[in-house]
Design a protein around this motif. Structure first.
Motif, PDB file in Angstrom:
ATOM      1  N   PHE A 249       0.832  -1.203   0.000  1.00 13.09           N
ATOM      2  CA  PHE A 249       0.000   0.000   0.000  1.00 13.09           C
ATOM      3  C   PHE A 249       0.866   1.253   0.000  1.00 13.09           C
ATOM      4  N   ALA A 250       0.542   2.109  -0.922  1.00 14.56           N
ATOM      5  CA  ALA A 250       1.396   3.303  -1.061  1.00 14.56           C
ATOM      6  C   ALA A 250       0.734   4.560  -0.513  1.00 14.56           C
ATOM      7  N   GLY A 251      -0.421   4.363   0.073  1.00 20.83           N
ATOM      8  CA  GLY A 251      -1.154   5.551   0.598  1.00 20.83           C
ATOM      9  C   GLY A 251      -0.665   5.984   1.978  1.00 20.83           C
ATOM     10  N   TYR A 252      -1.421   6.861   2.572  1.00 22.34           N
ATOM     11  CA  TYR A 252      -0.986   7.417   3.881  1.00 22.34           C
ATOM     12  C   TYR A 252      -1.934   7.030   4.998  1.00 22.34           C
ATOM     13  N   LEU A 253      -1.427   7.221   6.175  1.00 18.05           N
ATOM     14  CA  LEU A 253      -2.240   6.973   7.372  1.00 18.05           C
ATOM     15  C   LEU A 253      -2.626   8.344   7.966  1.00 18.05           C
ATOM     16  N   SER A 254      -3.891   8.490   8.218  1.00 23.17           N
ATOM     17  CA  SER A 254      -4.348   9.756   8.836  1.00 23.17           C
ATOM     18  C   SER A 254      -4.772   9.461  10.278  1.00 23.17           C
ATOM     19  N   VAL A 255      -4.222  10.238  11.190  1.00 19.16           N
ATOM     20  CA  VAL A 255      -4.631  10.063  12.604  1.00 19.16           C
ATOM     21  C   VAL A 255      -5.192  11.394  13.153  1.00 19.16           C
ATOM     22  N   ASN A 256      -6.117  11.256  14.118  1.00 21.93           N
ATOM     23  CA  ASN A 256      -6.707  12.449  14.752  1.00 21.93           C
ATOM     24  C   ASN A 256      -5.886  12.847  15.978  1.00 21.93           C
ATOM     25  N   VAL A 257      -5.585  14.102  16.043  1.00 22.99           N
ATOM     26  CA  VAL A 257      -4.750  14.570  17.153  1.00 22.99           C
ATOM     27  C   VAL A 257      -5.593  15.506  18.051  1.00 22.99           C
ATOM     28  N   ALA A 258      -5.758  15.065  19.271  1.00 17.53           N
ATOM     29  CA  ALA A 258      -6.500  15.928  20.223  1.00 17.53           C
ATOM     30  C   ALA A 258      -5.688  17.201  20.481  1.00 17.53           C
ATOM     31  N   PRO A 259      -6.359  18.324  20.656  1.00 19.05           N
ATOM     32  CA  PRO A 259      -5.628  19.604  20.785  1.00 19.05           C
ATOM     33  C   PRO A 259      -4.609  19.598  21.903  1.00 19.05           C
ATOM     34  N   ARG A 260      -4.896  18.884  22.955  1.00 15.03           N
ATOM     35  CA  ARG A 260      -3.987  18.923  24.095  1.00 15.03           C
ATOM     36  C   ARG A 260      -2.582  18.441  23.756  1.00 15.03           C
ATOM     37  N   HIS A 261      -2.440  17.632  22.722  1.00 18.09           N
ATOM     38  CA  HIS A 261      -1.102  17.147  22.373  1.00 18.09           C
ATOM     39  C   HIS A 261      -0.150  18.289  22.063  1.00 18.09           C
ATOM     40  N   PHE A 262      -0.754  19.354  21.487  1.00 19.65           N
ATOM     41  CA  PHE A 262       0.116  20.471  21.087  1.00 19.65           C
ATOM     42  C   PHE A 262       0.624  21.247  22.285  1.00 19.65           C
ATOM     43  N   ARG A 263      -0.044  21.009  23.413  1.00 24.00           N
ATOM     44  CA  ARG A 263       0.400  21.710  24.624  1.00 24.00           C
ATOM     45  C   ARG A 263       1.547  20.966  25.300  1.00 24.00           C
ATOM     46  N   GLN A 264       1.747  19.768  24.860  1.00 25.84           N
ATOM     47  CA  GLN A 264       2.821  19.001  25.500  1.00 25.84           C
ATOM     48  C   GLN A 264       4.056  19.029  24.631  1.00 25.84           C
ATOM     49  N   PRO A 265       5.108  19.461  25.235  1.00 28.39           N
ATOM     50  CA  PRO A 265       6.330  19.519  24.429  1.00 28.39           C
ATOM     51  C   PRO A 265       6.794  18.110  24.019  1.00 28.39           C
ATOM     52  N   GLY A 266       7.389  18.084  22.898  1.00 28.07           N
ATOM     53  CA  GLY A 266       7.963  16.805  22.474  1.00 28.07           C
ATOM     54  C   GLY A 266       7.012  15.895  21.721  1.00 28.07           C
ATOM     55  N   PHE A 267       5.830  16.463  21.336  1.00 23.52           N
ATOM     56  CA  PHE A 267       4.877  15.624  20.613  1.00 23.52           C
ATOM     57  C   PHE A 267       5.489  15.115  19.295  1.00 23.52           C
ATOM     58  N   GLY A 268       6.117  16.052  18.586  1.00 22.43           N
ATOM     59  CA  GLY A 268       6.696  15.697  17.277  1.00 22.43           C
ATOM     60  C   GLY A 268       7.763  14.609  17.408  1.00 22.43           C
ATOM     61  N   ASP A 269       8.638  14.796  18.408  1.00 21.92           N
ATOM     62  CA  ASP A 269       9.718  13.822  18.594  1.00 21.92           C
ATOM     63  C   ASP A 269       9.165  12.445  18.896  1.00 21.92           C
ATOM     64  N   ARG A 270       8.142  12.454  19.772  1.00 17.62           N
ATOM     65  CA  ARG A 270       7.574  11.163  20.179  1.00 17.62           C
ATOM     66  C   ARG A 270       6.947  10.472  18.960  1.00 17.62           C
ATOM     67  N   MET A 271       6.257  11.344  18.170  1.00 18.78           N
ATOM     68  CA  MET A 271       5.620  10.773  16.979  1.00 18.78           C
ATOM     69  C   MET A 271       6.677  10.198  16.031  1.00 18.78           C
TER      70      MET A 271
END
Ligand code: C2E
Ligand code: MG
Ligand code: MG
Length: 872
Positions: A695-717
């Motif tokens: 499969f060459a498509g993408y995965l879409s996930v829903n991100v609750a707003p609170r994730h953006f308040r926590q530092p390091g979300f991107g790194d963890r992802m």
């Protein structure tokens, strides 16, 4: 004495003797005329005694009457007092005026011994003739008194046998004037004269007695008047002194007292010049608190010198002095004089307890005013009164001063105490306020609210009609604001919200802050739900207004639960809890809304609680599983990607959709853990899918707003993706507008990071939120997902209004606008919730290329086997 008969004897004699008839007739006429004269004389004499004449005037008239009868140029009348044997000459007219006896003097008969008069009295018979003849008649026993009279006629004045006096006429120039006729006339007259004189004398005696009595009375009266005057003066004196004594106790101004003293003294003595002098405290000066003087203007004070006042002060004794005496004192050097000299001066020391305090003095500059000892004594009394009044006043004054000082001290102390009390009161009030109010918002706190609730409930017991309501208000996503913007911003937001909520209410309704982001409202008068609901709506409205905090503009909302009081459950905490439950329901039902509590809610709330705890357990036991829904190309249905949607394998309830637990998870915070589980599982599944199917498509996930308040979300992802073996380019993160709104800056930073790592970003549910498009171009978005609420009406065009051509679908216009906007920003658009081919067709017609929905595939545990792989 025989009474002569003037009518018969002479006439009868003339008729019996014809020869000498003429002569006799002449004689008769003469006798008749004589008789008439006598008659008139007698009448006149009788009249005299009744007339109000003085004795002298009466005697003068008597003399004149006698003069009509005979020669009477010399006549005297004397009265004999038998008892005293004295003779008093009461009338005397004498040409010779030799040796005249004194008039009105009682002369002892012995002094007149053998005078003619004496003989007349002693002999009691008429004497007539020249003095020499008479001397012969009297055998030479005659003592001549006065000048020689050649003719003398004296008749005794008889009262019966008693001789009472004598009437004498005499002639000094010729004899023979008094014959028997004159003798008879004078004797006749004499008898009447005595009566007239006696009457006159009696009257005179009477008058004398009366006037003597009157004089006596007058003198008695005078004495009496003098006594009266003396007593009146005494009374006046007493009254004046009493007035002074009375005024001495008067608490009024001392000047009034001095004036009154002066006035009273002035009523008793001449006080045109009056003064009161007092020694100054240190004795060096004389003060003149009262000074009235016709020659001086009153001085206030002067140094002690050598004046009259000082003299009296030195001696301690009153001084009464005339002008000369003052001069003498001056000469002796006892005093020195200045100004006009007094003619009379009285000064009395004002002595109190043996000490002379001053002097009261009066003085006169006029010669006719001279003071007496009586005046000095009077002033002495006055001085006592002045001195005692002064002492009393000084004592009173010092008492008053002491009292005033005391009062001042008391007042100061009272003021201090009052200030302390006030400070304490303020502190207490502050403490009370603090214990009953929330420091941040200044609103009443929970205790206050509960107090008020209790009160309202006890009122409800007494007055069942007085129903009330409680609202529980929770700020939506407050934690998000707080975590992302910091506490001070959070505080400012809460402060604003508190103010806005309060602005909707009117006393006695009140809003209290009962928790971090929780408020409660008491509506004191709530007979039904309507008024309370109106308030709740209004509150939602006022919260819609943006809030500016630290230069940033935020949008806040709240969820409101309303509980109306229930007589069956009159418990404050129950009511609050019910409102809280209703609020929870409002949250679950989508926030920014109100819910009314009913009994079911209670059970729901209980369920919520259960869910909450169940969620944590579910996280622990990994009961969550991602389902995948394909995102397809509308043109050919090929799958571009899969959106991972969380499903909960509830141990008893079965499979639960996000709507049934996500709000609780978001509120309780478990969403974090749930999401990461889903991300992990989804990434693993996708990697597997890629591996197994290519499969060459993408995965879409829903991100609750609170994730953006926590530092390091991107790194963890990134770590998660690398762990799963899925490149970041294969991941699309779906965020909602809410997250952007709450903290656009921070979100933007995080999004840029994520984008930099190659992840794609999609804005989910576009159109349902604030739809503020301003941020779109600033964010590194790849995709806009049009909410299904816009998609679903697309296949149901509104009925043609009477015409054949259908009116353009308004939703289609919105979608077209969104597509245009996206196009201009270079964004990909995915339409959500496509259920019918018609919807798909309309979307295709509008230019939308991708979509998602039951038409293409429901969310499944694993990607559908019939996927058509298309390029991203
Ligand atoms: P969403 O992200 O907009 O997801 C699409 C929702 O629409 C899904 O509901 C999906 O089942 C539903 N749907 C798709 N096609 C149709 C259709 O044709 N007709 C109708 N009526 N519905 C359709 P679902 O799975 O119940 O998810 C609801 C929402 O929950 C999602 O909306 C998303 O916002 C949120 N969500 C789901 N899973 C997660 C997750 O793992 N994490 C987070 N944070 N949120 C999630
Ligand atoms: Mg989504
Ligand atoms: Mg969506």
């Amino acid at each position: 004495m025989s009474q002569p008969s003037p009518q018969h004897p002479p006439a009868a004699a003339a008729l019996t003797e014809p020869s000498g008839m003429l002569e006799r007739l002449r004689g008769a006429v003469h006798q008749l005329a004589q008789a008439e004269r006598l008659q008139r004389a007698l009448f006149a004499i009788a009249d005299l005694s009744g007339a109000h004449l003085s004795m002298r005037a009466m005697l003068e008239q008597l003399h004149a009457i006698v003069g009509t009868l005979m020669y009477a140029r010399n006549l005297f009348l004397s009265l004999y007092d038998h008892d005293a044997d004295t003779l008093e000459f009461i009338y005397f007219v004498d040409e010779a005026a030799v040796d005249l006896p004194p008039l009105g003097v009682r002369i002892p008969m012995a002094d007149l011994h053998q005078s003619l008069t004496w003989h007349l009295v002693r002999g009691g018979a008429t004497l007539r003739g020249s003095m020499s003849e008479l001397a012969r008649q009297l055998d030479g026993r005659l003592k001549a008194l006065g000048a020689y009279a050649p003719d003398w006629l004296g008749v005794p004045l008889r009262d019966g046998a008693q001789v009472r006096g004598v009437l004498v006429v005499q002639s000094y120039d010729q004899g023979g004037r008094y014959g028997p006729e004159e003798q008879e006339l004078l004797e006749f007259v004499a008898s009447h004269v005595l009566t007239a004189v006696q009457r006159r004398q009696i009257r005179q005696d009477l008058e004398r007695a009366v006037s003597a009595g009157t004089a006596e009375l007058a003198s008695a009266n005078q004495a009496l008047q003098a006594e009266v005057a003396r007593r009146q003066r005494g009374e006046r004196l007493q009254a004046a002194l009493y007035r002074i004594a009375e005024r001495a106790n008067d608490p009024g101004p001392v000047q009034d007292f001095y004036r009154a003293v002066h006035h009273s003294v002035g009523e008793l003595i001449n006080a045109r010049n009056f003064y009161i002098a007092l020694l100054s405290e240190d004795g060096s000066e004389l003060d003149f608190p009262y000074y009235v003087d016709e020659n001086h203007v009153g001085t206030k004070s002067r140094p002690l010198g050598n004046g009259m006042t000082e003299y009296v002060l030195r001696n301690g004794q009153p001084l009464l002095a005339t002008g000369d005496e003052i001069e003498a004192l001056h000469q002796q050097g006892a005093i020195s004089k200045s100004g006009p000299s007094s003619r009379s001066w009285v000064g009395v020391p004002l002595v109190c307890e043996g000490r002379a305090l001053g002097v009261v003095a009066v003085q006169s500059y006029q010669a006719d005013v001279t003071y007496t000892e009586r005046d000095r004594d009077l002033l002495g009394f006055v001085s006592h009164q002045i001195a005692s009044s002064l002492v009393r006043r000084r004592t009173t004054e010092s008492l008053r001063l002491a009292n005033a000082e005391l009062e001042q001290r008391v007042a100061t102390r009272t003021a201090e105490l009052q200030e302390q009390i006030e400070v304490r009161r303020r502190v207490e009030a502050q403490l009370k306020h603090e214990t009953l109010h929330d420091a941040l918002t200044g609103l009443p706190n929970r205790s206050y609210l509960l107090e008020r609730l209790d009160w309202l409930q006890s009122r409800l017991h007494r007055q069942p009609d007085q129903r009330f309501a409680v609202m529980f208000i929770d700020v939506d996503r407050f934690k998000l604001i707080n975590d992302s913007m910091g506490h001070s911003a959070g505080d400012a937001v809460l402060h604003q919200i508190g103010r806005r909520l309060a602005s909707v209410l009117r006393a006695p309704d009140m809003v209290a802050r009962v928790g971090g982001d929780e408020f409660a409202v008491l509506v004191a008068d709530a007979p039904a739900a309507d008024p309370v609901v109106r308030i709740a709506r209004r509150m939602l409205e006022v919260l819609d207004e943006p809030i500016d905090v630290g230069g940033k503009r935020l949008f806040a909302s709240a969820s409101i639960g309303i509980s109306l009081c229930d007589r069956d459950k009159p418990n404050a905490t129950d009511l609050l809890r019910n409102a809280d439950t209703a609020m929870y329901r409002a949250k679950v039902n989508g926030r920014r809304r109100y819910e009314l509590y009913d009994a079911h809610l209670h059970t729901d709330a209980l369920q919520m609680l259960e869910i909450e705890s169940a969620l944590w357990l579910a996280v622990k036991e990994r009961q969550f599983e991602p389902y995948f829904q394909p995102i397809v190309s509308l043109a050919d249905g090929s799958v571009c990607g899969y959106e991972a949607l969380v499903r909960w394998h509830h141990p008893t309830e079965g499979l639960l959709s996000p709507g049934e637990f996500l709000p609780v998870a978001e509120e309780s915070g478990s969403i974090d853990a749930i999401d990461w589980q889903i991300y992990e599982a989804a990434a693993a599944r996708m990697a597997q899918l890629v591996q197994t199917t290519g499969f060459a498509g993408y995965l879409s996930v829903n991100v609750a707003p609170r994730h953006f308040r926590q530092p390091g979300f991107g790194d963890r992802m990134l770590r998660l993706l690398s762990d799963a073996g899925l490149p970041p380019q294969r991941l699309c993160l779906e965020i909602t507008e809410g997250a952007l709104i709450e903290d656009p800056e921070r979100t933007s930073v995080v999004l840029h990071e994520l984008r930099a790592h190659g992840m794609a970003l999609a804005l989910d549910d576009f159109g349902t939120g604030y739809s503020s498009l301003g941020y779109l171009h600033r964010l590194p978005l790849r995709t806009l997902k049009i909410d299904r609420s816009f998609v679903q009406p697309l296949d149901t065009p509104p009925a043609a209004a009477g015409g054949e051509t259908a009116a353009p679908n308004p939703t289609a216009a919105v979608v077209r606008a969104v597509l245009a906007l996206a196009g201009s920003l270079g964004l990909n658009v995915v339409a959500e919730g496509i259920e019918t081919p018609a919807q798909r067709q309309v979307l295709l017609d509008l230019g939308c290329t991708q979509g998602q929905g039951y038409l293409f595939g429901r969310p499944n545990p694993i990607g559908a086997p019939d996927v058509i792989v298309t390029e991203l």
